[in-house]
Design an enzyme around this catalytic site. Structure first.
Site, mmCIF file in Angstrom:
data_model
loop_
_atom_site.group_PDB
_atom_site.id
_atom_site.type_symbol
_atom_site.label_atom_id
_atom_site.label_comp_id
_atom_site.label_asym_id
_atom_site.label_seq_id
_atom_site.Cartn_x
_atom_site.Cartn_y
_atom_site.Cartn_z
ATOM 1 N N ASP A 1 -4.777 4.482 -4.748
ATOM 2 C CA ASP A 1 -3.838 3.460 -4.303
ATOM 3 C C ASP A 1 -4.616 2.312 -3.668
ATOM 4 O O ASP A 1 -5.510 2.522 -2.829
ATOM 5 C CB ASP A 1 -2.851 4.050 -3.290
ATOM 6 N N ASN B 1 -1.023 -9.909 -2.465
ATOM 7 C CA ASN B 1 -0.119 -10.695 -3.323
ATOM 8 C C ASN B 1 0.486 -11.862 -2.561
ATOM 9 O O ASN B 1 0.638 -12.964 -3.105
ATOM 10 C CB ASN B 1 0.992 -9.793 -3.873
ATOM 11 N N ASP C 1 -1.643 -9.772 -10.384
ATOM 12 C CA ASP C 1 -1.594 -9.128 -11.705
ATOM 13 C C ASP C 1 -2.969 -9.121 -12.362
ATOM 14 O O ASP C 1 -3.375 -8.124 -12.979
ATOM 15 C CB ASP C 1 -0.596 -9.859 -12.607
ATOM 16 N N GLU D 1 0.802 -0.681 -7.287
ATOM 17 C CA GLU D 1 -0.655 -0.654 -7.119
ATOM 18 C C GLU D 1 -1.204 0.768 -7.133
ATOM 19 O O GLU D 1 -2.332 1.007 -6.697
ATOM 20 C CB GLU D 1 -1.046 -1.347 -5.804
#
Length: 328
Positions: free
Chosen positions: A203, A211, A220, A247
């Protein structure tokens, strides 16, 4: 030229032959009837003389003979005479050999014209029907070609949909569905062969903040770079790398125990620290939870193995992130 001389000659002996047949029947029929009556009388009681018996038998023979001769005359000889007379009439009739005699009458000519006109219309209708049939065959051929093309396109779309159903659209890795199938398959194989199976849940740390700071497009692109790194690091044919969503990634490593999987995952963490992200923006770290099934440390099910890796990831997150935690 005399036309009657061309007709076949009639048979003048035909009436004499019929008369001869009639006299032979007049002799043969009573004789055959008398024999039949005598046989009947003998079968009934023999030939014992009875008064008046022969006289009755004689009259019976005459009566039966007369009836038979009348029937033969009416049903056989008379039709034969008529047939012979008809043949003689046909043979003696003159043949129309000259064009004047063979020319049709005005009524016949009109009828022939009507018949010819009807035949021309029939031929025209048949020709039109043949043209329509050819055009229909051409249309059917085109429709068949279009149908085959549509079928090919449909099969391609179905393959693409099947691929999308098992592939993550953003990263190109396996998705949750494909991973679940691989996990069940490899877990059963490890149980059956008493082999090793390692499972790592990976993770990204603070990816939501990443983001928000750099934008979704950069995020992305970062996920794609990390997916490429995972695919490069775990490149054995038996390895399965998937994106579970957001993620979170997972790596399924058949044949690896805890120690082998730990070494590979530590190298992965080092590679990620030096990974160049899009536009050189920021850096990312990962937290990893690792569980491994072995004959010495078995799990009851594939779900139990996955739950153990999730619990190890939870420990790594709460221990400060950017670390690898091993399942107990």
């Amino acid at each position: 030229m005399n036309l009657e001389s061309l007709a076949p000659p009639s048979d003048p002996a035909m009436p004499r032959r019929l008369s001869s047949v009639r006299w032979r029947l007049m002799l043969a029929v009573p004789l055959a009837t008398a024999v039949a009556v005598a046989l009947f009388a003998w079968s009934a009681g023999g030939f014992a003389p009875v008064a008046g018996g022969w006289e009755r038998a004689g009259w019976m023979v005459l009566l039966l003979s007369a009836i038979q001769l009348l029937l033969i005359e009416a049903m056989l000889l008379r039709p034969l005479r008529r047939l012979a007379a008809g043949c003689e009439a046909m043979e003696s009739a003159p043949l129309p050999l000259t064009p004047e005699d063979a020319a049709p009458t005005p009524g016949q000519a009109a009828e022939l014209d009507r018949i010819g006109h009807a035949m021309r219309r029939v031929r025209g209708s048949l020709w039109q029907q043949d043209q329509d049939a050819r055009e229909l065959r051409r249309e059917l051929s085109q429709q068949r070609l279009l149908l085959e093309q549509a079928h090919t396109a449909l099969e391609a779309n179905q393959r693409e949909l099947a691929s999308l159903a098992r592939t993550d659209a953003l990263t190109g890795l396996a998705n949750q569905r494909a991973f679940d199938e691989a996990l069940r398959r490899e877990f059963k194989r490890a149980q059956r062969q008493r082999g090793l199976l390692a499972l790592a849940v990976i993770d990204l740390d603070d990816f939501k903040r990443f983001n928000e700071r750099y934008g979704a497009d950069v995020g992305d692109a970062a996920l794609q770079r990390i997916a490429a790194l995972l695919d490069e690091r775990f490149k054995r044919d038996t390895d399965v790398v998937a994106r579970l969503g957001g993620e979170e990634f997972v790596a399924l490593l058949p044949g690896f125990g805890m120690a082998e999987a730990q070494n590979v995952l530590e190298l992965l963490r080092d590679d990620l620290r030096t990974l160049r992200l899009p536009d050189g923006e920021g850096s990312l770290t990962v937290s990893i939870g690792l569980a491994a099934a072995s004959p010495a440390h078995p799990y009851l099910s594939a779900q139990a193995l996955m739950q153990a890796a999730d619990e190890a990831l939870y420990i790594a997150k709460h221990a400060g992130r950017d670390r690898l935690s091993l399942a107990a």
